[in-house]
Enzyme design. Structure first.
Site, PDB file in Angstrom:
ATOM      1  N   CYS A  97       0.826  -1.209   0.000  1.00  0.00           N
ATOM      2  CA  CYS A  97       0.000   0.000   0.000  1.00  0.00           C
ATOM      3  C   CYS A  97       0.865   1.266   0.000  1.00  0.00           C
ATOM      4  CB  CYS A  97      -0.915   0.007   1.211  1.00  0.00           C
ATOM      5  SG  CYS A  97      -1.937   1.490   1.325  1.00  0.00           S
TER       6      CYS A  97
ATOM      7  N   LYS B 165      -9.809  -9.315   4.975  1.00  0.00           N
ATOM      8  CA  LYS B 165      -9.676  -8.370   6.075  1.00  0.00           C
ATOM      9  C   LYS B 165     -10.193  -8.964   7.390  1.00  0.00           C
ATOM     10  CE  LYS B 165     -10.430  -4.647   2.760  1.00  0.00           C
ATOM     11  NZ  LYS B 165     -11.347  -3.598   2.276  1.00  0.00           N
TER      12      LYS B 165
ATOM     13  N   SER C 138      -4.373   8.322   5.306  1.00  0.00           N
ATOM     14  CA  SER C 138      -2.948   8.654   5.390  1.00  0.00           C
ATOM     15  C   SER C 138      -2.700  10.151   5.592  1.00  0.00           C
ATOM     16  CB  SER C 138      -2.220   8.163   4.134  1.00  0.00           C
ATOM     17  OG  SER C 138      -2.676   8.840   2.969  1.00  0.00           O
TER      18      SER C 138
END
Length: 226
Positions: A13, A40, A66
């Site tokens: 990622c 997940k 982020s």
């Protein structure tokens, strides 16, 4: 900061890399916990409303997205990576968003289903790099976006540039032929310890395997390239 920090991550990622770079620039100890985004775990979905990485656990409090994570770290841990000037910070935030848009373009490139679309996506990315080239030319001289000092814009673009290290092993797409300033910036970021250490040593192999599985035009080139 005395809080315990855990960065919930995925090995490939690019948004995780942004947070990891900022944490390294702050010389902060943290735990990194990788998950499989294709499967997940329930504990992760309970932490991440959007089901995306990264998530930063500050003790037991989750911070997600982020950009939010990086801003929080910059506000709470020295040294500052954002300018003290409000207008300059706003300008830089715009270019961080530009980097995120380019990551979408990268995904469009490696997911292109045929050579015509691949070429179109390449041209779109090259045009974005040309815009960057003009901005870097107007900026203060130095290895980084804003000159001599590494900042949050650099942390946002470094994971983007890392894709092209692998793309260039597949074929010569000429992404940076007409953008020497962008190429120099890319090289400066690649040589910085926080950027290098934001991924595992086997990142290129993992990304190559991921690209091979896409069933895209780029995947077909990978087969040809061996």
């Amino acid at each position: 900061m005395t809080a315990r920090l855990t960065l919930v991550s995925h090995a490939l990622c690019p948004y995780v890399q942004r947070a990891a770079i900022v944490l390294a620039e702050k010389s902060v100890l943290f735990e990194r916990r990788d998950i499989d985004l294709a499967d997940k775990p329930a504990w992760f979905l309970a932490l991440s409303p959007l089901g995306k990485t990264p998530v930063l656990l500050v003790d037991e409090t989750p911070v997600f997205e982020s950009a939010v994570i990086c801003e929080y770290l910059d506000e709470t841990i020295a040294p500052r990576l954002h300018s003290a000037d409000a207008l300059r910070r706003a300008h830089h935030r715009g270019w961080i968003e530009f980097a995120s848009t380019m990551l979408n373009g990268v995904a469009g490139f490696y997911n292109a289903t045929d050579e015509r679309t691949l070429a179109q996506k390449r041209e779109e990315l090259t045009a974005r790099f040309a815009k960057l080239e003009s901005v870097l030319g107007a900026a203060a001289s130095g290895p980084y976006f804003a000159g001599q000092d590494f900042g949050l814009v650099d942390a946002a673009f470094a994971p983007l540039f890392r894709y092209f290290d692998v793309f260039e092993r597949i074929d010569d797409f000429g992404f940076f032929t007409a953008t020497p300033r962008v190429q120099a910036w890319r090289a400066a970021l690649a040589s910085r310890a926080s950027v290098r250490d934001a991924v595992a040593p086997d990142y290129p192999q993992r990304l190559t395997a991921f690209l091979r599985r896409r069933g895209s035009a780029l995947s077909a080139r990978l087969v040809t390239a061996g």
